[in-house]
Design an enzyme around this catalytic site. Structure first.
Site, mmCIF file in Angstrom:
data_model
loop_
_atom_site.group_PDB
_atom_site.id
_atom_site.type_symbol
_atom_site.label_atom_id
_atom_site.label_comp_id
_atom_site.label_asym_id
_atom_site.label_seq_id
_atom_site.Cartn_x
_atom_site.Cartn_y
_atom_site.Cartn_z
ATOM 1 N N HIS A 1 60.366 94.066 -11.315
ATOM 2 C CA HIS A 1 61.162 95.135 -10.682
ATOM 3 C C HIS A 1 60.472 95.624 -9.412
ATOM 4 O O HIS A 1 59.641 96.538 -9.427
ATOM 5 C CB HIS A 1 61.393 96.298 -11.656
ATOM 6 C CG HIS A 1 62.516 97.201 -11.215
ATOM 7 N ND1 HIS A 1 63.694 97.344 -11.920
ATOM 8 C CD2 HIS A 1 62.661 97.976 -10.118
ATOM 9 C CE1 HIS A 1 64.507 98.175 -11.278
ATOM 10 N NE2 HIS A 1 63.886 98.573 -10.180
ATOM 11 N N HIS B 1 61.539 96.181 -5.167
ATOM 12 C CA HIS B 1 62.542 96.086 -4.094
ATOM 13 C C HIS B 1 61.895 95.616 -2.799
ATOM 14 O O HIS B 1 60.714 95.855 -2.566
ATOM 15 C CB HIS B 1 63.228 97.431 -3.891
ATOM 16 C CG HIS B 1 64.047 97.843 -5.077
ATOM 17 N ND1 HIS B 1 65.346 97.428 -5.261
ATOM 18 C CD2 HIS B 1 63.739 98.591 -6.160
ATOM 19 C CE1 HIS B 1 65.810 97.931 -6.402
ATOM 20 N NE2 HIS B 1 64.855 98.635 -6.972
ATOM 21 N N HIS C 1 70.571 97.982 -12.591
ATOM 22 C CA HIS C 1 69.862 99.219 -12.902
ATOM 23 C C HIS C 1 70.734 100.038 -13.869
ATOM 24 O O HIS C 1 71.939 100.139 -13.673
ATOM 25 C CB HIS C 1 69.666 100.067 -11.638
ATOM 26 C CG HIS C 1 68.580 99.594 -10.728
ATOM 27 N ND1 HIS C 1 68.573 98.369 -10.137
ATOM 28 C CD2 HIS C 1 67.453 100.230 -10.288
ATOM 29 C CE1 HIS C 1 67.491 98.267 -9.376
ATOM 30 N NE2 HIS C 1 66.794 99.369 -9.441
ATOM 31 N N GLU D 1 68.253 105.130 -16.018
ATOM 32 C CA GLU D 1 67.217 105.835 -15.268
ATOM 33 C C GLU D 1 67.711 107.256 -15.001
ATOM 34 O O GLU D 1 67.139 108.219 -15.480
ATOM 35 C CB GLU D 1 66.954 105.096 -13.935
ATOM 36 C CG GLU D 1 65.986 105.802 -13.010
ATOM 37 C CD GLU D 1 66.002 105.211 -11.589
ATOM 38 O OE1 GLU D 1 66.996 104.580 -11.197
ATOM 39 O OE2 GLU D 1 65.006 105.411 -10.871
ATOM 40 N N ASP E 1 58.744 99.152 -8.710
ATOM 41 C CA ASP E 1 59.980 99.624 -8.100
ATOM 42 C C ASP E 1 59.849 99.695 -6.574
ATOM 43 O O ASP E 1 60.246 98.763 -5.882
ATOM 44 C CB ASP E 1 60.376 100.979 -8.714
ATOM 45 C CG ASP E 1 61.878 101.235 -8.664
ATOM 46 O OD1 ASP E 1 62.605 100.386 -8.130
ATOM 47 O OD2 ASP E 1 62.323 102.285 -9.164
ATOM 48 N N ASP E 2 59.311 100.786 -6.051
ATOM 49 C CA ASP E 2 59.127 100.948 -4.605
ATOM 50 C C ASP E 2 57.732 101.517 -4.331
ATOM 51 O O ASP E 2 57.596 102.710 -4.029
ATOM 52 C CB ASP E 2 60.180 101.914 -4.040
ATOM 53 C CG ASP E 2 61.592 101.372 -4.190
ATOM 54 O OD1 ASP E 2 61.866 100.279 -3.661
ATOM 55 O OD2 ASP E 2 62.407 102.042 -4.842
HETATM 56 ZN ZN ZN Z 1 64.805 99.816 -8.706
#
Ligand code: ZN
Length: 354
Positions: free
Chosen positions: A14, A16, A200, A203, A281-282
């Site tokens: 995961h 981006h 996704h 969340e 994620d980021d």
């Molecule tokens: Zn994400």
């Protein structure tokens, strides 16, 4: 006495595209183009927003500002290369990087070249850096579901489980946007074309929405899925159906889903038998890369080295890499656990440490 988590072999499922950048590289890219970045991207403070639409808007504004610097093929290639290098330094054997080519299409001549650039670089980097990279094409909830069908058809043309091929199809952005069922036709196209499905969900919204995503999009993995912990029957279903969860603890805290890492219900998910793959994620915005997720789980949630090795094995098993490679990497996890723990271990020199 503990083992070096950076040396723990793992898979990163995961991450981006632009969110994978390091703040230093982003600043360099902005500097050479004379682009002024907002303070939120230069202050070296992890983003912290409430889990509200306003909070998401602030996150999105930062992400969009970062994306402003990504306007050439060379920059796109650099992002893939740096993501691979940083992941490799974090012990990752397999990276599945997620991209919506729509965002970069205007600068490189369309969505097809945008995707091909990423695939081509992923192929080259997989060979040169010794990390296997699969690509996930993700549609955005902020665009029309018909756009997602176009993306799914494009993704299918490059489907395969070899490095530099598209392995999966996702759906990203604010989970509260749109009706998930509207993306079912796009997901059906991707499925028929041999892609795995990784939307996704779970969340920003809870069990009812996760159930809808399971029923309508038939995912192989869920991006996040942590809030399945709020519904015991749902969690049993996720375990029974073998849907893996891409859990991103630092992201959850940054985006206000949980007040701190001790509240991330990883233990509940793990004890229920869910298949889990920790992800960053980021990291550009949350200032925590892959190894940091494992450190947080060790330090804040009390996972033992044996349990952390188990999480690493699960991440590898949940990847879409060929089975023979997964077996090799899982053997490397066993070897890691067989080493003696030490009082201290040196940090990896090549790694960007946040
Ligand atoms: Zn994400």
């Amino acid at each position: 006495m503990r083992r070096n988590l950076r040396a723990l072999p793992k898979a990163h499922l995961h991450l981006h595209f632009t969110g994978s950048l390091t703040p230093a590289t982003l600043r360099k890219l902005a500097g050479t183009q004379g682009i002024r970045l907002p303070e939120s991207l230069t202050d070296n403070v992890a983003l912290r927003v409430p889990a509200s639409e306003r909070g998401w808007f602030r996150f999105q504004r930062s992400y969009d500002a970062a994306r402003q610097v990504v306007r050439t093929e060379a920059t796109m290639r650099l992002i893939v290369r740096e993501a691979a290098r940083n992941d490799r330094a974090d012990g990752s054997r397999r990276l599945e990087i997620q991209i919506d080519p729509t965002s970069y299409a205007p600068f490189v001549g369309g969505i097809t070249p945008a995707l091909e650039i990423v695939l081509d670089e992923a192929r080259a980097v997989s060979r040169s850096l010794g990390i296997s990279i699969g690509v996930i094409v993700a549609a955005s909830r902020t665009h029309h579901p018909l756009d997602a069908r176009t993306l799914a058809r494009l993704a299918v043309r490059y489907a395969g489980d070899q490095p530099g091929q598209v392995v999966g199809f996702g759906l990203s952005n604010d989970e509260r946007r749109g009706n998930s069922a509207d993306w079912a036709p796009a997901f059906a196209i991707a499925r028929r074309g041999g892609l795995k499905l990784v939307p996704h969900a779970g969340e920003l919204r809870g069990p009812a929405h996760i159930r809808q995503v399971l029923d309508t999009l038939h995912p192989d993995r869920l991006g996040h899925g942590v809030r399945a912990a709020e519904g015991p029957a749902l969690l049993r279903r996720i375990v029974d159906e073998g849907v893996a969860l891409e859990v991103c603890p630092a992201s959850n805290v940054s985006l206000g889903v949980y007040a701190d890492v001790t509240r991330v219900p990883l233990r509940t998910l793990y004890d229920a038998g869910a298949q889990i793959a920790l992800g960053a994620d980021d990291p550009l915005l949350f200032l925590a890369r892959l190894t940091r997720q494992y450190e947080l789980v060790r330090d804040e949630l009390g996972f033992s080295d044996a349990e952390l090795a188990d999480l690493a094995r699960q991440s590898i098993a949940a990847s879409f890499a060929p089975e023979s490679e997964k077996r090799t990497w899982i053997g490397e996890v066993d070897a890691w656990l067989a080493t003696a723990p030490a009082d201290t271990y040196p940090p990896h020199p090549a790694a960007a440490r946040f």
